[in-house]
Write a protein that holds these residues in place. Sequence first.
Motif, PDB file in Angstrom:
ATOM      1  N   ILE A 176     -58.205 -10.281  14.474  1.00 41.16           N
ATOM      2  CA  ILE A 176     -57.500 -10.070  13.004  1.00 41.16           C
ATOM      3  C   ILE A 176     -56.131  -9.551  13.183  1.00 41.16           C
ATOM      4  N   THR A 177     -55.170 -10.066  12.767  1.00 44.35           N
ATOM      5  CA  THR A 177     -53.907  -9.243  12.729  1.00 44.35           C
ATOM      6  C   THR A 177     -53.799  -8.635  11.392  1.00 44.35           C
ATOM      7  N   THR A 178     -52.605  -7.655  11.567  1.00 43.46           N
ATOM      8  CA  THR A 178     -52.177  -6.935  10.240  1.00 43.46           C
ATOM      9  C   THR A 178     -51.720  -7.943   9.244  1.00 43.46           C
ATOM     10  N   ASP A 179     -51.062  -8.972   9.732  1.00 48.44           N
ATOM     11  CA  ASP A 179     -50.477  -9.990   8.973  1.00 48.44           C
ATOM     12  C   ASP A 179     -51.598 -10.708   8.177  1.00 48.44           C
ATOM     13  N   ASN A 180     -52.795 -11.112   8.783  1.00 45.89           N
ATOM     14  CA  ASN A 180     -53.992 -11.839   8.162  1.00 45.89           C
ATOM     15  C   ASN A 180     -54.580 -10.802   7.327  1.00 45.89           C
ATOM     16  N   ILE A 181     -54.519  -9.599   7.343  1.00 52.90           N
ATOM     17  CA  ILE A 181     -55.095  -8.845   6.338  1.00 52.90           C
ATOM     18  C   ILE A 181     -54.232  -8.697   5.100  1.00 52.90           C
ATOM     19  N   LEU A 182     -52.754  -8.538   5.357  1.00 52.85           N
ATOM     20  CA  LEU A 182     -52.060  -8.541   4.074  1.00 52.85           C
ATOM     21  C   LEU A 182     -52.045  -9.635   3.394  1.00 52.85           C
ATOM     22  N   GLU A 183     -52.233 -10.780   4.326  1.00 56.40           N
ATOM     23  CA  GLU A 183     -52.253 -12.291   3.520  1.00 56.40           C
ATOM     24  C   GLU A 183     -53.462 -12.286   2.736  1.00 56.40           C
TER      25      GLU A 183
ATOM     26  N   VAL B  55     -59.840  -1.362  -0.720  1.00 59.13           N
ATOM     27  CA  VAL B  55     -60.991  -1.171   0.301  1.00 59.13           C
ATOM     28  C   VAL B  55     -60.932  -2.219   1.367  1.00 59.13           C
ATOM     29  N   LEU B  56     -60.817  -1.868   2.493  1.00 55.76           N
ATOM     30  CA  LEU B  56     -60.742  -2.976   3.591  1.00 55.76           C
ATOM     31  C   LEU B  56     -62.000  -2.673   4.542  1.00 55.76           C
ATOM     32  N   SER B  57     -63.019  -3.371   4.085  1.00 58.07           N
ATOM     33  CA  SER B  57     -64.518  -3.121   4.743  1.00 58.07           C
ATOM     34  C   SER B  57     -64.479  -3.519   5.939  1.00 58.07           C
ATOM     35  N   CYS B  58     -64.976  -2.930   7.077  1.00 57.80           N
ATOM     36  CA  CYS B  58     -65.421  -3.424   8.271  1.00 57.80           C
ATOM     37  C   CYS B  58     -64.745  -2.226   9.649  1.00 57.80           C
ATOM     38  N   THR B  59     -65.521  -1.738  10.436  1.00 61.70           N
ATOM     39  CA  THR B  59     -65.073  -0.980  11.364  1.00 61.70           C
ATOM     40  C   THR B  59     -64.431  -1.847  12.661  1.00 61.70           C
ATOM     41  N   GLY B  60     -64.693  -3.173  12.625  1.00 58.28           N
ATOM     42  CA  GLY B  60     -64.271  -4.025  13.822  1.00 58.28           C
ATOM     43  C   GLY B  60     -63.087  -4.322  13.944  1.00 58.28           C
ATOM     44  N   TRP B  61     -62.199  -4.522  12.699  1.00 59.46           N
ATOM     45  CA  TRP B  61     -60.763  -5.069  12.625  1.00 59.46           C
ATOM     46  C   TRP B  61     -59.814  -3.785  12.702  1.00 59.46           C
ATOM     47  N   HIS B  62     -58.889  -4.140  12.988  1.00 62.01           N
ATOM     48  CA  HIS B  62     -57.643  -3.178  13.314  1.00 62.01           C
ATOM     49  C   HIS B  62     -56.973  -3.081  11.980  1.00 62.01           C
ATOM     50  N   THR B  63     -57.037  -1.803  11.124  1.00 61.57           N
ATOM     51  CA  THR B  63     -56.432  -1.733   9.825  1.00 61.57           C
ATOM     52  C   THR B  63     -55.477  -0.797   9.523  1.00 61.57           C
ATOM     53  N   LEU B  64     -55.137   0.199  10.384  1.00 66.72           N
ATOM     54  CA  LEU B  64     -54.275   1.401  10.236  1.00 66.72           C
ATOM     55  C   LEU B  64     -52.961   0.625   9.772  1.00 66.72           C
ATOM     56  N   ARG B  65     -52.395  -0.053  10.625  1.00 62.87           N
ATOM     57  CA  ARG B  65     -50.927  -0.478   9.933  1.00 62.87           C
ATOM     58  C   ARG B  65     -51.063  -1.021   8.553  1.00 62.87           C
ATOM     59  N   ALA B  66     -52.201  -2.045   8.366  1.00 68.81           N
ATOM     60  CA  ALA B  66     -52.336  -2.664   7.041  1.00 68.81           C
ATOM     61  C   ALA B  66     -52.403  -1.548   5.910  1.00 68.81           C
ATOM     62  N   VAL B  67     -53.110  -0.432   6.311  1.00 64.92           N
ATOM     63  CA  VAL B  67     -53.414   0.769   5.084  1.00 64.92           C
ATOM     64  C   VAL B  67     -51.941   1.107   4.982  1.00 64.92           C
ATOM     65  N   ALA B  68     -51.139   1.484   5.904  1.00 57.93           N
ATOM     66  CA  ALA B  68     -49.939   2.043   5.613  1.00 57.93           C
ATOM     67  C   ALA B  68     -49.004   1.054   4.835  1.00 57.93           C
ATOM     68  N   GLU B  69     -49.042  -0.014   5.335  1.00 56.76           N
ATOM     69  CA  GLU B  69     -48.225  -1.084   4.509  1.00 56.76           C
ATOM     70  C   GLU B  69     -48.737  -1.584   3.184  1.00 56.76           C
ATOM     71  N   LEU B  70     -50.128  -1.450   2.935  1.00 64.54           N
ATOM     72  CA  LEU B  70     -50.301  -1.731   1.436  1.00 64.54           C
ATOM     73  C   LEU B  70     -50.108  -0.400   0.608  1.00 64.54           C
TER      74      LEU B  70
ATOM     75  N   LEU C  73     -61.834  -5.482  -3.102  1.00 61.65           N
ATOM     76  CA  LEU C  73     -62.425  -5.182  -1.659  1.00 61.65           C
ATOM     77  C   LEU C  73     -62.098  -6.490  -1.099  1.00 61.65           C
ATOM     78  N   ALA C  74     -61.456  -6.039   0.189  1.00 56.94           N
ATOM     79  CA  ALA C  74     -61.120  -7.262   1.194  1.00 56.94           C
ATOM     80  C   ALA C  74     -61.971  -7.065   2.657  1.00 56.94           C
ATOM     81  N   THR C  75     -62.832  -8.027   3.177  1.00 57.66           N
ATOM     82  CA  THR C  75     -63.247  -7.878   4.188  1.00 57.66           C
ATOM     83  C   THR C  75     -63.066  -8.937   5.234  1.00 57.66           C
ATOM     84  N   PRO C  76     -63.358  -9.172   6.394  1.00 57.52           N
ATOM     85  CA  PRO C  76     -63.654 -10.272   7.202  1.00 57.52           C
ATOM     86  C   PRO C  76     -64.755 -11.048   7.331  1.00 57.52           C
ATOM     87  N   TYR C  77     -65.623 -10.650   6.234  1.00 56.32           N
ATOM     88  CA  TYR C  77     -66.945 -10.985   6.654  1.00 56.32           C
ATOM     89  C   TYR C  77     -67.301 -12.452   5.964  1.00 56.32           C
TER      90      TYR C  77
END
Length: 236
Positions: A169-176, A193-208, A131-135
């Motif tokens: 929050i950027t895609t690079d932030n999520i990947l890191e 699981v990338l939890s939270c509807t408020g950050w942009h995750t689609l590029r990160a999902v594809a990359e992961l 699980l990864a979150t911005p929380y």
Amino acid sequence: MHLLAEGSLATLAAQDAAAHRTVRAGLLLPWANVAVESELPRLGLSNTVFHHARLVPASRTTAIDESFWHGLRADSAKALDSLSHVKLDAVVLACTSAGFTSGPALPAGISTAFDAVLAALTAANVTRVVLATPYPAEVTEAEAVAFEEAGVEVLAHVSLGLDDGYPRITTDNILELVDGLPVHAVDTAQAVVLSCTGWHTLRAVAELEQRLRTPAFSSNLAMALLAARLSSGATA
């Protein structure tokens, strides 16, 4: 839902292609959320129409805390009423953290983004995740407990420790962030699981999914999967 080897995005496309009917989904958005309305159209669903209403917490705050969650839940009946002339197949409070924290009961028929994530994992027969979150850390801990109570083992979790500012929050932030998870946990997990509807995750999902060869589910993707399952004939 049979999860395709290509990952969750490919599975979503296949579900949409197999649709038997058009589905109308009502999304009750936290008032400062800009990610949902930008991400869902990018998924290209041809058999789902999303209708939006905004939730304004009485505290008029945007940082996630008890007053924010309580305010979203309390405003849900009013937001739902604004959609009362639309024949909806599903209604989702598009906030993940409001689904595993406290607050007033939601009107009948409303689920949350957290429920959508659980439904996506259940449909894909996923019982072990990282699980990864911005929380803030304590909110992430609460989510991990909620997953465990629902029968999903959280092998490890990481968070950015933020209570606001999620659209920045950027895609690079999520990947890191995901790179900070223990390697053994990631290798053992059936999904990220990338939890939270408020950050942009689609590029990160594809990359992961490409990098890890493991399915990734974000909150916004889970809400889209919920609609796609309904359009392809599933009952939940």
